[in-house]
Design a protein around this motif. Structure first.
Motif, short mmCIF file in Angstrom:
data_model
loop_
_atom_site.label_atom_id
_atom_site.label_comp_id
_atom_site.label_asym_id
_atom_site.label_seq_id
_atom_site.Cartn_x
_atom_site.Cartn_y
_atom_site.Cartn_z
N THR A 35 7.89 -4.69 -15.73
CA THR A 35 6.77 -5.12 -14.88
C THR A 35 6.61 -4.19 -13.69
O THR A 35 5.49 -3.77 -13.36
CB THR A 35 7.00 -6.56 -14.40
N HIS A 36 7.72 -3.84 -13.05
CA HIS A 36 7.67 -2.92 -11.92
C HIS A 36 7.17 -1.55 -12.35
O HIS A 36 6.38 -0.91 -11.64
CB HIS A 36 9.06 -2.81 -11.28
N THR A 37 7.62 -1.09 -13.50
CA THR A 37 7.20 0.22 -14.00
C THR A 37 5.71 0.25 -14.29
O THR A 37 5.01 1.22 -13.96
CB THR A 37 7.99 0.58 -15.27
N LEU A 38 5.18 -0.80 -14.90
CA LEU A 38 3.74 -0.86 -15.19
C LEU A 38 2.92 -0.92 -13.91
O LEU A 38 1.87 -0.28 -13.80
CB LEU A 38 3.42 -2.04 -16.10
N ALA A 39 3.39 -1.67 -12.93
CA ALA A 39 2.67 -1.74 -11.65
C ALA A 39 2.71 -0.37 -10.94
O ALA A 39 1.70 0.07 -10.38
CB ALA A 39 3.29 -2.81 -10.77
N GLU A 40 3.85 0.28 -10.99
CA GLU A 40 3.98 1.62 -10.40
C GLU A 40 3.06 2.62 -11.11
O GLU A 40 2.38 3.42 -10.46
CB GLU A 40 5.44 2.05 -10.52
N ALA A 41 3.01 2.55 -12.43
CA ALA A 41 2.15 3.46 -13.19
C ALA A 41 0.67 3.19 -12.92
O ALA A 41 -0.12 4.12 -12.82
CB ALA A 41 2.45 3.34 -14.68
N LEU A 42 0.31 1.92 -12.78
CA LEU A 42 -1.08 1.58 -12.49
C LEU A 42 -1.50 2.09 -11.12
O LEU A 42 -2.55 2.72 -10.97
CB LEU A 42 -1.29 0.06 -12.58
N ALA A 43 -0.68 1.85 -10.10
CA ALA A 43 -1.00 2.32 -8.75
C ALA A 43 -1.07 3.85 -8.72
O ALA A 43 -1.97 4.44 -8.10
CB ALA A 43 0.03 1.81 -7.76
N PHE A 44 -0.14 4.49 -9.40
CA PHE A 44 -0.11 5.95 -9.43
C PHE A 44 -1.33 6.51 -10.16
O PHE A 44 -1.93 7.48 -9.72
CB PHE A 44 1.18 6.41 -10.11
N THR A 45 -1.72 5.87 -11.26
CA THR A 45 -2.90 6.31 -12.01
C THR A 45 -4.16 6.14 -11.18
O THR A 45 -5.03 7.02 -11.17
CB THR A 45 -3.01 5.53 -13.33
N LEU A 46 -4.28 5.03 -10.49
CA LEU A 46 -5.45 4.81 -9.65
C LEU A 46 -5.52 5.82 -8.51
O LEU A 46 -6.59 6.33 -8.19
CB LEU A 46 -5.47 3.38 -9.12
N LEU A 47 -4.39 6.14 -7.90
CA LEU A 47 -4.35 7.17 -6.87
C LEU A 47 -4.77 8.52 -7.44
O LEU A 47 -5.59 9.23 -6.85
CB LEU A 47 -2.96 7.27 -6.26
N GLY A 48 -4.22 8.87 -8.59
CA GLY A 48 -4.55 10.15 -9.21
C GLY A 48 -6.00 10.26 -9.64
O GLY A 48 -6.65 11.28 -9.41
N THR A 49 -6.53 9.21 -10.24
CA THR A 49 -7.93 9.26 -10.66
C THR A 49 -8.86 9.28 -9.45
O THR A 49 -9.91 9.92 -9.49
CB THR A 49 -8.29 8.09 -11.59
N LEU A 50 -8.49 8.60 -8.38
CA LEU A 50 -9.29 8.68 -7.15
C LEU A 50 -9.27 10.10 -6.61
O LEU A 50 -10.31 10.63 -6.20
CB LEU A 50 -8.74 7.70 -6.11
#
Length: 114
Positions: A35-50
């Motif tokens: 769960t922590h890994t998926l949340a970390e990946a989601l936040a990181f992906t959103l930062l990168g796509t932004l």
């Protein structure tokens, strides 16, 4: 940038982060780690796509190096200060976390940059 591109990037980053966390967690993944890994990946992906959708693709290495230094350094440094753990093991974990985030930035650059 389409939703499909963002989902593909999220999947790639989640797999990369899961593999790194699998190694760091002693080759076992429990539900809270996933769960922590998926949340970390989601936040990181959103930062990168932004970053790639608004500010451009130039300088991604510097941006993600700074993010990796902040995240890996604060996480490992706090753990080292509080638990007084082994310095060599903490250095190894820091390097793995740094490379994990930098490789995730490279994946995002490859998959989402125009």
């Amino acid at each position: 940038m389409t939703l499909g591109t963002v989902l593909l990037a999220f999947t790639a980053v989640a797999v990369l982060f899961s593999a790194a966390n699998w190694y760091l967690a002693g080759r076992t993944l429990r539900l809270h780690v996933i769960t922590h890994t998926l949340a970390e990946a989601l936040a990181f992906t959103l930062l990168g796509t932004l970053w790639f959708a608004s500010l451009g693709s130039g300088g991604w290495l510097l941006v993600f190096s700074l993010v990796a230094l902040l995240v890996a350094g604060s996480e490992r440094g706090l753990r080292f200060a509080v638990l007084r753990s082994n310095g060599a093991a903490e250095l190894t974990n820091f390097v793995i976390a740094f490379v994990k985030i930098l490789a995730g930035g490279g994946l995002l650059a490859y998959l989402t940059a125009p």
